[in-house]
Motif scaffolding. Sequence first.
Motif, PDB file in Angstrom:
ATOM      1  N   GLY A  36       0.846  -1.181   0.000  1.00  0.00           N
ATOM      2  CA  GLY A  36       0.000   0.000   0.000  1.00  0.00           C
ATOM      3  C   GLY A  36       0.881   1.229   0.000  1.00  0.00           C
ATOM      4  N   GLU A  37       0.329   2.321   0.451  1.00  0.00           N
ATOM      5  CA  GLU A  37       1.109   3.558   0.492  1.00  0.00           C
ATOM      6  C   GLU A  37       2.181   3.534   1.575  1.00  0.00           C
ATOM      7  OE1 GLU A  37      -1.330   7.049   0.710  1.00  0.00           O
ATOM      8  OE2 GLU A  37      -2.746   6.258  -0.758  1.00  0.00           O
ATOM      9  N   LYS A  38       1.929   2.821   2.686  1.00  0.00           N
ATOM     10  CA  LYS A  38       2.836   2.875   3.831  1.00  0.00           C
ATOM     11  C   LYS A  38       3.492   1.554   4.194  1.00  0.00           C
ATOM     12  CE  LYS A  38       0.292   6.724   5.720  1.00  0.00           C
ATOM     13  NZ  LYS A  38      -0.559   7.213   6.774  1.00  0.00           N
ATOM     14  N   THR A  39       2.981   0.436   3.687  1.00  0.00           N
ATOM     15  CA  THR A  39       3.551  -0.859   4.039  1.00  0.00           C
ATOM     16  C   THR A  39       3.669  -1.755   2.815  1.00  0.00           C
ATOM     17  OG1 THR A  39       1.391  -1.807   4.563  1.00  0.00           O
ATOM     18  CG2 THR A  39       2.630  -0.828   6.397  1.00  0.00           C
ATOM     19  N   LEU A  40       4.524  -2.780   2.945  1.00  0.00           N
ATOM     20  CA  LEU A  40       4.743  -3.752   1.897  1.00  0.00           C
ATOM     21  C   LEU A  40       4.993  -5.098   2.564  1.00  0.00           C
ATOM     22  CD1 LEU A  40       6.695  -3.469  -1.300  1.00  0.00           C
ATOM     23  CD2 LEU A  40       7.669  -4.996   0.400  1.00  0.00           C
ATOM     24  N   MET A  41       4.343  -6.175   2.076  1.00  0.00           N
ATOM     25  CA  MET A  41       4.498  -7.505   2.672  1.00  0.00           C
ATOM     26  C   MET A  41       5.181  -8.437   1.672  1.00  0.00           C
ATOM     27  SD  MET A  41       1.744  -9.945   4.651  1.00  0.00           S
ATOM     28  CE  MET A  41       0.492  -9.787   3.425  1.00  0.00           C
ATOM     29  N   VAL A  42       6.192  -9.168   2.172  1.00  0.00           N
ATOM     30  CA  VAL A  42       7.013 -10.033   1.334  1.00  0.00           C
ATOM     31  C   VAL A  42       7.085 -11.420   1.948  1.00  0.00           C
ATOM     32  CG1 VAL A  42       9.333 -10.341   0.350  1.00  0.00           C
ATOM     33  CG2 VAL A  42       8.427  -8.044   0.683  1.00  0.00           C
ATOM     34  N   GLU A  43       7.055 -12.445   1.082  1.00  0.00           N
ATOM     35  CA  GLU A  43       7.320 -13.820   1.510  1.00  0.00           C
ATOM     36  C   GLU A  43       8.749 -14.154   1.118  1.00  0.00           C
ATOM     37  OE1 GLU A  43       5.675 -18.365   0.883  1.00  0.00           O
ATOM     38  OE2 GLU A  43       5.145 -16.835  -0.575  1.00  0.00           O
ATOM     39  N   PHE A  44       9.504 -14.727   2.058  1.00  0.00           N
ATOM     40  CA  PHE A  44      10.873 -15.159   1.798  1.00  0.00           C
ATOM     41  C   PHE A  44      10.959 -16.670   1.961  1.00  0.00           C
ATOM     42  CE2 PHE A  44      11.442 -10.763   3.083  1.00  0.00           C
ATOM     43  CZ  PHE A  44      12.397 -10.304   2.190  1.00  0.00           C
ATOM     44  N   LYS A  45      11.569 -17.342   0.971  1.00  0.00           N
ATOM     45  CA  LYS A  45      11.901 -18.763   1.063  1.00  0.00           C
ATOM     46  C   LYS A  45      13.411 -18.828   1.210  1.00  0.00           C
ATOM     47  CE  LYS A  45       8.103 -20.492  -1.760  1.00  0.00           C
ATOM     48  NZ  LYS A  45       7.753 -21.287  -2.964  1.00  0.00           N
ATOM     49  N   LEU A  46      13.862 -19.403   2.324  1.00  0.00           N
ATOM     50  CA  LEU A  46      15.275 -19.379   2.692  1.00  0.00           C
ATOM     51  C   LEU A  46      15.819 -20.805   2.764  1.00  0.00           C
ATOM     52  CD1 LEU A  46      14.518 -16.927   5.606  1.00  0.00           C
ATOM     53  CD2 LEU A  46      15.498 -16.277   3.400  1.00  0.00           C
ATOM     54  N   LYS A  47      16.939 -21.056   2.113  1.00  0.00           N
ATOM     55  CA  LYS A  47      17.535 -22.389   2.061  1.00  0.00           C
ATOM     56  C   LYS A  47      18.487 -22.629   3.227  1.00  0.00           C
ATOM     57  CE  LYS A  47      15.898 -23.927  -1.861  1.00  0.00           C
ATOM     58  NZ  LYS A  47      14.988 -25.042  -1.895  1.00  0.00           N
ATOM     59  N   LYS A  48      18.433 -23.852   3.758  1.00  0.00           N
ATOM     60  CA  LYS A  48      19.318 -24.279   4.839  1.00  0.00           C
ATOM     61  C   LYS A  48      20.774 -23.974   4.480  1.00  0.00           C
ATOM     62  CE  LYS A  48      20.851 -28.418   7.234  1.00  0.00           C
ATOM     63  NZ  LYS A  48      20.642 -29.852   7.435  1.00  0.00           N
ATOM     64  N   GLY A  49      21.500 -23.398   5.438  1.00  0.00           N
ATOM     65  CA  GLY A  49      22.913 -23.107   5.258  1.00  0.00           C
ATOM     66  C   GLY A  49      23.208 -21.728   4.696  1.00  0.00           C
ATOM     67  N   SER A  50      22.187 -21.032   4.238  1.00  0.00           N
ATOM     68  CA  SER A  50      22.440 -19.700   3.682  1.00  0.00           C
ATOM     69  C   SER A  50      22.569 -18.659   4.799  1.00  0.00           C
ATOM     70  CB  SER A  50      21.367 -19.296   2.667  1.00  0.00           C
ATOM     71  OG  SER A  50      20.107 -19.222   3.274  1.00  0.00           O
ATOM     72  N   ILE A  51      23.200 -17.569   4.453  1.00  0.00           N
ATOM     73  CA  ILE A  51      23.428 -16.462   5.384  1.00  0.00           C
ATOM     74  C   ILE A  51      22.867 -15.192   4.758  1.00  0.00           C
ATOM     75  CG2 ILE A  51      25.180 -15.053   6.533  1.00  0.00           C
ATOM     76  CD1 ILE A  51      25.254 -17.821   7.645  1.00  0.00           C
ATOM     77  N   LEU A  52      22.073 -14.463   5.519  1.00  0.00           N
ATOM     78  CA  LEU A  52      21.652 -13.127   5.103  1.00  0.00           C
ATOM     79  C   LEU A  52      22.634 -12.173   5.772  1.00  0.00           C
ATOM     80  CD1 LEU A  52      17.796 -13.492   5.574  1.00  0.00           C
ATOM     81  CD2 LEU A  52      19.150 -13.900   3.525  1.00  0.00           C
ATOM     82  N   PRO A  53      23.492 -11.515   4.999  1.00  0.00           N
ATOM     83  CA  PRO A  53      24.575 -10.715   5.586  1.00  0.00           C
ATOM     84  C   PRO A  53      24.080  -9.550   6.435  1.00  0.00           C
ATOM     85  CG  PRO A  53      24.447 -10.374   3.204  1.00  0.00           C
ATOM     86  CD  PRO A  53      23.448 -11.433   3.544  1.00  0.00           C
ATOM     87  N   ARG A  54      24.910  -9.164   7.375  1.00  0.00           N
ATOM     88  CA  ARG A  54      24.607  -8.050   8.270  1.00  0.00           C
ATOM     89  C   ARG A  54      24.394  -6.781   7.448  1.00  0.00           C
ATOM     90  NH1 ARG A  54      24.491  -7.897  13.456  1.00  0.00           N
ATOM     91  NH2 ARG A  54      25.032  -6.066  14.672  1.00  0.00           N
ATOM     92  N   HIS A  55      23.291  -6.091   7.725  1.00  0.00           N
ATOM     93  CA  HIS A  55      22.958  -4.881   6.974  1.00  0.00           C
ATOM     94  C   HIS A  55      21.959  -4.052   7.774  1.00  0.00           C
ATOM     95  CE1 HIS A  55      19.616  -7.584   6.076  1.00  0.00           C
ATOM     96  NE2 HIS A  55      18.912  -6.527   5.707  1.00  0.00           N
ATOM     97  N   SER A  56      21.693  -2.865   7.299  1.00  0.00           N
ATOM     98  CA  SER A  56      20.650  -2.017   7.880  1.00  0.00           C
ATOM     99  C   SER A  56      19.998  -1.247   6.741  1.00  0.00           C
ATOM    100  CB  SER A  56      21.229  -1.050   8.918  1.00  0.00           C
ATOM    101  OG  SER A  56      22.103  -0.139   8.300  1.00  0.00           O
ATOM    102  N   HIS A  57      18.838  -0.690   7.008  1.00  0.00           N
ATOM    103  CA  HIS A  57      18.117   0.080   5.999  1.00  0.00           C
ATOM    104  C   HIS A  57      17.137   1.013   6.704  1.00  0.00           C
ATOM    105  CE1 HIS A  57      15.143  -3.005   6.847  1.00  0.00           C
ATOM    106  NE2 HIS A  57      15.950  -3.926   6.362  1.00  0.00           N
ATOM    107  N   PRO A  58      16.563   1.961   5.987  1.00  0.00           N
ATOM    108  CA  PRO A  58      15.676   2.939   6.618  1.00  0.00           C
ATOM    109  C   PRO A  58      14.257   2.429   6.896  1.00  0.00           C
ATOM    110  CG  PRO A  58      15.904   3.445   4.298  1.00  0.00           C
ATOM    111  CD  PRO A  58      16.847   2.313   4.590  1.00  0.00           C
ATOM    112  N   TYR A  59      14.011   1.134   6.636  1.00  0.00           N
ATOM    113  CA  TYR A  59      12.670   0.580   6.794  1.00  0.00           C
ATOM    114  C   TYR A  59      12.528  -0.142   8.123  1.00  0.00           C
ATOM    115  CZ  TYR A  59      13.314   1.209   1.840  1.00  0.00           C
ATOM    116  OH  TYR A  59      13.629   1.735   0.619  1.00  0.00           O
ATOM    117  N   GLU A  60      11.395   0.044   8.803  1.00  0.00           N
ATOM    118  CA  GLU A  60      11.065  -0.805   9.931  1.00  0.00           C
ATOM    119  C   GLU A  60      10.617  -2.125   9.335  1.00  0.00           C
ATOM    120  OE1 GLU A  60       9.341   0.688  13.743  1.00  0.00           O
ATOM    121  OE2 GLU A  60       7.588  -0.374  12.957  1.00  0.00           O
TER     122      GLU A  60
END
Length: 116
Positions: free
Chosen positions: A25-49
């Motif tokens: 919508g104008e203020k929010t966004l919803m996402v589905e993530f499929k994550l594989k065993k052994g993967s790493i989501l690297p350390r990061h930051s962003h302006p979104y809650e």
Amino acid sequence: MFRKRSTEGYASKLKDTEQKTLVYGEKTLMVEFKLKKGSILPRHSHPYEQTGYLISGHIILSIGETKYDVYPGDSWCILSELEHSAEIIEDAVAIEIFSPAREDYLVEVSDEEMIR
């Protein structure tokens, strides 16, 4: 916006990770993530809650300096600009909501998938 369930429309922005924008919508966004065993989501930051809920699997979520053992039914909220990362222990599915809506995650939704 209402979007019908579909098995299409997933994209891979990181290795062993698939994501699909579900609705937004104008203020929010919803996402589905499929994550594989052994993967790493690297350390990061962003302006979104970022608020999330684990549907299935097992991950270790690091928010700031704290690590959380996350199982199905667990949820989290990561404040904007706070560093975070994840280690995927078992194949996992997570739903996350971003506010404000992430422009880089916006996608075209076909008329068959969406009802306004």
